[in-house]
Design a protein around this motif. Structure first.
Motif, PDB file in Angstrom:
ATOM      1  N   TRP A 138       2.974  -4.013   1.626  1.00 56.76           N
ATOM      2  CA  TRP A 138       3.077  -2.570   2.109  1.00 56.76           C
ATOM      3  C   TRP A 138       3.087  -2.828   3.521  1.00 56.76           C
ATOM      4  O   TRP A 138       3.114  -3.850   4.132  1.00 56.76           O
ATOM      5  CB  TRP A 138       1.377  -2.098   1.987  1.00 56.76           C
ATOM      6  N   VAL A 139       3.500  -1.575   4.511  1.00 55.07           N
ATOM      7  CA  VAL A 139       3.882  -1.597   5.644  1.00 55.07           C
ATOM      8  C   VAL A 139       3.750  -0.195   6.324  1.00 55.07           C
ATOM      9  O   VAL A 139       3.535   0.689   5.736  1.00 55.07           O
ATOM     10  CB  VAL A 139       5.002  -1.870   5.883  1.00 55.07           C
ATOM     11  N   ASN A 191       3.322   8.380  -6.314  1.00 53.22           N
ATOM     12  CA  ASN A 191       1.730   7.710  -6.365  1.00 53.22           C
ATOM     13  C   ASN A 191       0.867   8.687  -6.934  1.00 53.22           C
ATOM     14  O   ASN A 191       0.009   8.351  -7.905  1.00 53.22           O
ATOM     15  CB  ASN A 191       1.348   6.977  -4.930  1.00 53.22           C
ATOM     16  N   PHE A 192       0.524   9.669  -6.085  1.00 61.25           N
ATOM     17  CA  PHE A 192      -0.330  10.840  -6.464  1.00 61.25           C
ATOM     18  C   PHE A 192      -0.258  11.127  -7.866  1.00 61.25           C
ATOM     19  O   PHE A 192      -1.149  11.194  -8.596  1.00 61.25           O
ATOM     20  CB  PHE A 192      -0.204  12.024  -5.611  1.00 61.25           C
ATOM     21  N   ALA A 193       1.195  11.479  -8.399  1.00 60.54           N
ATOM     22  CA  ALA A 193       1.419  12.105  -9.699  1.00 60.54           C
ATOM     23  C   ALA A 193       1.041  11.058 -10.656  1.00 60.54           C
ATOM     24  O   ALA A 193       0.507  11.139 -11.763  1.00 60.54           O
ATOM     25  CB  ALA A 193       2.955  12.235  -9.654  1.00 60.54           C
ATOM     26  N   THR A 211       3.026   5.330   5.728  1.00 61.84           N
ATOM     27  CA  THR A 211       2.574   3.925   5.070  1.00 61.84           C
ATOM     28  C   THR A 211       3.137   3.762   3.755  1.00 61.84           C
ATOM     29  O   THR A 211       3.195   4.731   2.632  1.00 61.84           O
ATOM     30  CB  THR A 211       0.868   4.041   4.699  1.00 61.84           C
ATOM     31  N   VAL A 212       3.812   2.817   3.715  1.00 59.51           N
ATOM     32  CA  VAL A 212       4.720   2.702   2.321  1.00 59.51           C
ATOM     33  C   VAL A 212       3.902   1.642   1.541  1.00 59.51           C
ATOM     34  O   VAL A 212       3.569   0.617   2.118  1.00 59.51           O
ATOM     35  CB  VAL A 212       6.108   1.759   2.532  1.00 59.51           C
ATOM     36  N   HIS A 213       3.422   2.021   0.516  1.00 61.52           N
ATOM     37  CA  HIS A 213       2.236   1.265  -0.448  1.00 61.52           C
ATOM     38  C   HIS A 213       2.662   1.503  -1.827  1.00 61.52           C
ATOM     39  O   HIS A 213       3.034   2.526  -2.160  1.00 61.52           O
ATOM     40  CB  HIS A 213       0.972   1.377  -0.080  1.00 61.52           C
ATOM     41  N   PRO A 214       2.217   0.752  -2.850  1.00 57.89           N
ATOM     42  CA  PRO A 214       2.075   0.876  -4.161  1.00 57.89           C
ATOM     43  C   PRO A 214       1.106   1.476  -4.730  1.00 57.89           C
ATOM     44  O   PRO A 214      -0.011   1.694  -4.197  1.00 57.89           O
ATOM     45  CB  PRO A 214       2.305  -0.527  -4.900  1.00 57.89           C
ATOM     46  N   VAL A 215       1.301   2.035  -5.890  1.00 55.75           N
ATOM     47  CA  VAL A 215       0.217   3.035  -6.516  1.00 55.75           C
ATOM     48  C   VAL A 215      -1.039   2.198  -6.673  1.00 55.75           C
ATOM     49  O   VAL A 215      -2.158   2.695  -7.201  1.00 55.75           O
ATOM     50  CB  VAL A 215       0.750   3.646  -7.844  1.00 55.75           C
ATOM     51  N   SER A 216      -0.917   0.838  -7.097  1.00 57.99           N
ATOM     52  CA  SER A 216      -2.169  -0.021  -7.025  1.00 57.99           C
ATOM     53  C   SER A 216      -3.261   0.199  -5.940  1.00 57.99           C
ATOM     54  O   SER A 216      -4.334   0.057  -6.297  1.00 57.99           O
ATOM     55  CB  SER A 216      -1.784  -1.324  -7.017  1.00 57.99           C
ATOM     56  N   VAL A 217      -2.982   0.901  -4.787  1.00 62.70           N
ATOM     57  CA  VAL A 217      -3.761   1.127  -3.922  1.00 62.70           C
ATOM     58  C   VAL A 217      -4.622   2.388  -4.279  1.00 62.70           C
ATOM     59  O   VAL A 217      -5.786   2.536  -4.176  1.00 62.70           O
ATOM     60  CB  VAL A 217      -3.015   1.547  -2.539  1.00 62.70           C
ATOM     61  N   GLU A 218      -3.942   3.422  -4.836  1.00 60.83           N
ATOM     62  CA  GLU A 218      -4.780   4.742  -5.280  1.00 60.83           C
ATOM     63  C   GLU A 218      -5.515   4.233  -6.515  1.00 60.83           C
ATOM     64  O   GLU A 218      -6.649   4.656  -6.540  1.00 60.83           O
ATOM     65  CB  GLU A 218      -3.805   5.681  -5.497  1.00 60.83           C
TER      66      GLU A 218
END
Length: 249
Positions: A230-231, A45-47, A115-122
């Motif tokens: 997410w979870v 996600n960061f990348a 926390t498992v989450h999609p890049v949409s959060v970032e």
């Protein structure tokens, strides 16, 4: 701005995986083979949002992160900096985030290592920057809440008013999902609030440090993440959910 992952926790409810691994390295790929971990997903996600550096706070079984450091850097194109938490097995994560106080001065996107989450959060957090917002919490305003969640009450004019697990779910605006954008201008204030928090009680969370900031008159903002899967992985039931979610991203 760089990435920051808190990955020092033991995660004892995830044994036997965490007999030899920190929680952030527990496999979340559907087969459980270890090809994908929470740390993999977060660094990815960061990348994807253009971060080229990230720090990881390590503690319990930190040697497992050290061993994978070079491979993770090569895979995600992100330069990694490891920060040691010397009290990871005895103190809670208010101290863990304080250990990264020097990193905060660069401005960070902070993600919990469970926390498992999609890049949409970032992307949502980055889009919410500006207008003197110095700390922005990713907030789930869709999920039905119960007792265990880190619940948040917000005021449209004043931002976060309360953040704690210890409130009536019916009164909460939403759940903090464990991802925060922290501008460099907030670093000193946050570090001081975290220090006050763990000195009061080493078993407190960094979210209690956020509450300390709010109590001091500091404005903490939120960004709703929408209806996304997410979870937070605390136990084996959560891990099963995480594997179902991880394969979507």
């Amino acid at each position: 701005m760089i990435g920051l992952v808190l990955a020092a926790g033991a995660g004892r409810r995830l044994r036997p995986y965490t007999d030899t691994l920190p929680k952030a390295l527990v496999p979340v790929d559907p087969e459980g083979a270890g090809t994908t971990t929470v740390l993999d997903l977060t660094l990815g996600n960061f990348a994807e949002v253009g971060l080229t550096d990230a720090a990881i706070v390590i503690g319990y079984r930190g040697e497992a992160v050290v061993e994978r450091k070079a491979a993770l850097e090569k895979k995600y194109g992100v330069k990694l900096h490891l920060v040691d938490n010397d009290k990871a097995e005895t103190w809670n994560n208010a101290y863990s985030l304080w250990c990264a106080r020097d990193i905060l001065t660069e401005g960070v996107i902070l993600a919990n290592g469970d926390t498992v989450h999609p890049v949409s959060v970032e992307k949502t957090l980055l889009a919410a920057r500006g207008q003197d917002r110095r700390i922005i919490l990713a907030l789930d305003t869709v999920k039905k809440l119960a007792d265990e969640e880190m619940k948040v009450i917000t005021d449209p004019a004043k931002g976060v008013r309360r953040i704690t697990k210890l409130m009536d779910p019916a009164t909460a605006t939403g759940e903090y999902i464990g991802v925060t954008l922290i501008e460099s201008s907030a670093a000193a204030d946050l570090a001081d609030a975290l220090k006050t928090t763990f000195e009061k009680d080493p078993d407190l969370y960094y979210e209690d440090g956020y509450q300390e900031l709010v109590n001091r008159g500091f404005t903490i903002d939120t960004a709703p993440i929408g209806d996304v899967a997410w979870v937070e992985i605390d136990n084996h039931d959560d891990l099963k959910k995480a594997r179902g979610i991880a394969c979507q991203y």
